[in-house]
Design an enzyme around this catalytic site. Structure first.
Site, mmCIF file in Angstrom:
data_model
loop_
_atom_site.group_PDB
_atom_site.id
_atom_site.type_symbol
_atom_site.label_atom_id
_atom_site.label_comp_id
_atom_site.label_asym_id
_atom_site.label_seq_id
_atom_site.Cartn_x
_atom_site.Cartn_y
_atom_site.Cartn_z
ATOM 1 N N CYS A 30 -0.804 -7.924 -9.678
ATOM 2 C CA CYS A 30 -1.006 -7.131 -10.769
ATOM 3 C C CYS A 30 -0.337 -7.855 -11.910
ATOM 4 O O CYS A 30 -1.019 -7.858 -13.187
ATOM 5 C CB CYS A 30 -0.346 -5.790 -10.779
ATOM 6 S SG CYS A 30 -1.383 -4.440 -9.620
ATOM 7 N N GLU A 50 -1.537 -0.363 -11.746
ATOM 8 C CA GLU A 50 -1.635 -1.185 -12.854
ATOM 9 C C GLU A 50 -2.839 -1.579 -13.115
ATOM 10 O O GLU A 50 -3.282 -1.623 -14.373
ATOM 11 C CB GLU A 50 -0.445 -2.311 -12.587
ATOM 12 C CG GLU A 50 0.990 -1.672 -12.411
ATOM 13 C CD GLU A 50 1.238 -1.943 -10.938
ATOM 14 O OE1 GLU A 50 0.360 -1.290 -10.148
ATOM 15 O OE2 GLU A 50 2.333 -2.400 -10.378
ATOM 16 N N CYS A 96 -4.425 -1.222 -7.202
ATOM 17 C CA CYS A 96 -2.976 -0.544 -7.640
ATOM 18 C C CYS A 96 -2.926 0.092 -8.921
ATOM 19 O O CYS A 96 -4.218 -0.057 -9.756
ATOM 20 C CB CYS A 96 -2.277 -2.015 -7.677
ATOM 21 S SG CYS A 96 -1.525 -2.791 -6.425
ATOM 22 N N GLU A 144 -6.178 4.426 -2.716
ATOM 23 C CA GLU A 144 -6.292 3.846 -1.326
ATOM 24 C C GLU A 144 -7.554 3.991 -0.879
ATOM 25 O O GLU A 144 -8.478 4.738 -1.173
ATOM 26 C CB GLU A 144 -5.243 4.213 -0.534
ATOM 27 C CG GLU A 144 -3.679 4.010 -1.109
ATOM 28 C CD GLU A 144 -2.723 4.082 -0.094
ATOM 29 O OE1 GLU A 144 -2.682 4.936 0.771
ATOM 30 O OE2 GLU A 144 -1.608 3.486 -0.347
ATOM 31 N N ASN A 191 -2.418 4.428 -8.033
ATOM 32 C CA ASN A 191 -3.052 3.614 -6.987
ATOM 33 C C ASN A 191 -4.198 4.423 -6.102
ATOM 34 O O ASN A 191 -4.008 5.883 -6.042
ATOM 35 C CB ASN A 191 -2.121 3.101 -6.046
ATOM 36 C CG ASN A 191 -1.167 4.323 -5.437
ATOM 37 O OD1 ASN A 191 -0.916 5.299 -6.116
ATOM 38 N ND2 ASN A 191 -0.711 4.134 -4.339
ATOM 39 N N CYS A 217 3.480 -5.631 -8.365
ATOM 40 C CA CYS A 217 3.151 -6.512 -7.374
ATOM 41 C C CYS A 217 2.508 -7.945 -7.857
ATOM 42 O O CYS A 217 2.070 -7.896 -9.133
ATOM 43 C CB CYS A 217 2.175 -5.968 -6.355
ATOM 44 S SG CYS A 217 0.588 -5.980 -6.833
#
Ligand code: THU
Length: 138
Positions: A94, A58, A56, A47, A45, A91
């Site tokens: 994703c 993935e 993210c 940010e 990830n 999530c």
């Protein structure tokens, strides 16, 4: 996918989590995607101080794979993990994005409430949205 191959994929995901840029949430995620041509791509990830721009692990792994060698190969297995020792199934966003690139029997492994859980992609993401683009607007 045999148990050893899944374990190697989890290890690759954990290594990628070590590169996570997560100064805001301090939740360090890694993902490893195995494709039907045998290739493995990892992501972490990333940010941003404008929190909503966070990307993210993935999706970063998937976009990296496609950017480097096209969208032909399909995902056969996904491992997601984190360095926080917390449960972390992928999530919803994703799941939707990966659903466009998975094989029918793809599996997903992730830390659950009681250790590693492995499910089929179809189990964790039934009824994915899709449609057939119809061409022009006229
Ligand atoms: N995160 C992922 O990388 N993958 C997921 O499937 C869930 C959440 C990241 C986004 C954010 O940087 C941090 O975890 C906390 O939400």
């Amino acid at each position: 996918m045999d148990a050893d191959a899944l374990e190697r994929l989890r290890e690759a995901a954990m290594e990628a989590a070590g590169r996570a840029y997560a100064p805001y949430s301090k939740f360090y995620v890694g993902a490893a995607l195995e494709f039907d041509d045998g290739s493995v791509f990892t992501g972490c990830n990333v940010e941003n101080v404008s929190y909503g721009l966070t990307s993210c692990a993935e999706r970063n792994a998937l976009f990296r794979a496609i950017s480097e060698r096209g969208a032909g190969p399909k995902i056969v297995a996904v491992a997601v993990t984190n360095r926080n020792g917390a449960p972390c199934p992928p999530c919803g966003a994703c799941r939707q994005v990966m659903s466009e690139f998975v094989t029918a029997d793809a599996v997903v492994t992730f830390p659950g409430e009681r250790g590693w859980e492995t499910r089929t992609f179809a189990e964790i993401f039934p009824l994915s949205f899709s449609f057939e683009p119809q061409g022009g607007t006229e």
